[in-house]
Scaffold this motif. Sequence first.
Motif, PDB file in Angstrom:
ATOM      1  N   ASP A  62      -5.940   6.078   6.214  1.00 48.60           N
ATOM      2  CA  ASP A  62      -4.629   5.419   6.190  1.00 48.60           C
ATOM      3  C   ASP A  62      -3.786   5.832   4.995  1.00 48.60           C
ATOM      4  OD1 ASP A  62      -6.180   4.231   4.234  1.00 48.60           O
ATOM      5  OD2 ASP A  62      -5.511   2.187   4.671  1.00 48.60           O
ATOM      6  N   SER A  65       0.223   6.736   5.488  1.00 44.48           N
ATOM      7  CA  SER A  65       1.081   5.596   5.828  1.00 44.48           C
ATOM      8  C   SER A  65       1.208   4.646   4.636  1.00 44.48           C
ATOM      9  CB  SER A  65       0.533   4.857   7.044  1.00 44.48           C
ATOM     10  OG  SER A  65      -0.778   4.375   6.804  1.00 44.48           O
ATOM     11  N   ARG A  66       0.108   4.436   3.906  1.00 47.79           N
ATOM     12  CA  ARG A  66       0.165   3.551   2.733  1.00 47.79           C
ATOM     13  C   ARG A  66       1.041   4.147   1.638  1.00 47.79           C
ATOM     14  NH1 ARG A  66      -3.368  -0.555   1.615  1.00 47.79           N
ATOM     15  NH2 ARG A  66      -3.388   0.057  -0.587  1.00 47.79           N
ATOM     16  N   LYS A  68       3.521   6.276   1.991  1.00 47.85           N
ATOM     17  CA  LYS A  68       4.912   6.221   2.442  1.00 47.85           C
ATOM     18  C   LYS A  68       5.504   4.846   2.197  1.00 47.85           C
ATOM     19  CE  LYS A  68       7.798   7.027   6.528  1.00 47.85           C
ATOM     20  NZ  LYS A  68       7.805   7.419   7.966  1.00 47.85           N
ATOM     21  N   TRP A  69       4.715   3.810   2.502  1.00 43.85           N
ATOM     22  CA  TRP A  69       5.182   2.438   2.297  1.00 43.85           C
ATOM     23  C   TRP A  69       5.387   2.151   0.816  1.00 43.85           C
ATOM     24  CZ3 TRP A  69       2.951  -1.686  -0.323  1.00 43.85           C
ATOM     25  CH2 TRP A  69       3.512  -2.944  -0.090  1.00 43.85           C
ATOM     26  N   LYS A  72       8.446   3.881  -0.702  1.00 41.61           N
ATOM     27  CA  LYS A  72       9.691   3.276  -0.231  1.00 41.61           C
ATOM     28  C   LYS A  72      10.057   2.046  -1.059  1.00 41.61           C
ATOM     29  CE  LYS A  72      11.797   1.150   3.870  1.00 41.61           C
ATOM     30  NZ  LYS A  72      11.600   0.815   5.309  1.00 41.61           N
ATOM     31  N   PHE A  73       9.058   1.235  -1.381  1.00 41.51           N
ATOM     32  CA  PHE A  73       9.336  -0.028  -2.064  1.00 41.51           C
ATOM     33  C   PHE A  73       9.284   0.074  -3.585  1.00 41.51           C
ATOM     34  CE2 PHE A  73       8.168  -1.536   2.183  1.00 41.51           C
ATOM     35  CZ  PHE A  73       9.214  -2.418   2.434  1.00 41.51           C
TER      36      PHE A  73
END
Length: 408
Positions: A62, A65-66, A68-69, A72-73
Amino acid sequence: MTFINGKSHTEESGEKRKKARVLMPTWRRFSAPAFRGGLFEAQDVFAEIDEIDLLCIEARPDWQSREKWLRKFLWRDVSRQLIYVNPGLQPVTLRQDYELLVVLCQQWYELLYLNAVQGWRNRCRTAICWLDEVYTADLPGSRYWLKALNQFDHILVPYKRTAEALQKLLDRPCHCIPRAVDTLRFSPFPSFPNRVIDVLSVGKRLPKIHAALLDLAKEDGLFYVHDTFTEGGNLLMQDVAQHRAMFANMVKRSSCFIVAPGKVLDFHETQGQMEVGMRYYEGAAAGAVLLGQAPEGDTFHALFDWPQAVVSVRTDGSDIAETIRELQAQPRLLQEVSARNVFHTTARHDWLYRWQSMLELAGLSQSQRFNARRVRLQAVMDHYSSQYGSDLTPEIPSLAHRSGRLET
């Protein structure tokens, strides 16, 4: 060179790792785009000349995806804690203490990858972070993660303006230490292959210069080798050493190598901050004639202070055909420019000299393997000195200056 994967370092006894005094995490097992090749190469040189454990971090399914998240934040993380979150990598528990930790980050978000190494600060007496590509224009928007750099004892960046700006924002010393290259890999010595490529261009390029070179290839039969795809730097390397060796073999077989200031097409990122990119070091180490533009300011001229380090051409490409024809008509001049580039790059821009700077910051002595590489570098310089003598002026700097530190 000692490669260690995260799992084995967690499970195996620390007895087998006593000899290593330096820990250096590397991301090459899970994220190896071509733009990271230069720093991965630096890790390999450092591991050759010192007692280093290259810790190969591994990714979980994962991870992408982790990450990328998280990325973003992070730009809006008022808690300022997300920068300490593991982005989906296999956790590693160290089983021995180290005198020095060195983390080489091409991009700021690679700081997240270090979070996989649990308790690293308690295991490493001194910690150094090299942050390669940060411009002063990036800093205002980086306020939510920037303080994470205070975990380190020293922060190194290759840009003087960035080092000065960072020093005002952080509680740790920031140093400007220029980039470098594996000069022994790129050097044409001792085999001296034929320069069968007339002009080599790699990566982003100025469109009008490229168009002029395409025309010259049609008119004169110029062998012009260039990228034919976009975003080539994001292509993944299957093997770091093989990729760098192939690239070096191309450059040392090229008469001319196109250069331009770092991120020359990305003014929105640099806001006009002109810096010395890796291409200058790579091309000069290989003995190619650097054809293009030198960055404005004192930094470039302090690092590349010998005659014709860059043969200047206009950014609109209007004079590049004439310049190349004049160079090709003067083979002796081509040889002299090539020799100066190899000699002076070997004398001051090998990764060995940057490692010297890091050892000084950490208060560590040089190893026997360090001295062995220095002997090999001296052999290259001795060859060119014997062949070209006074044509190599100016004189090389002292070894202390060769470390490359441009203090703020």
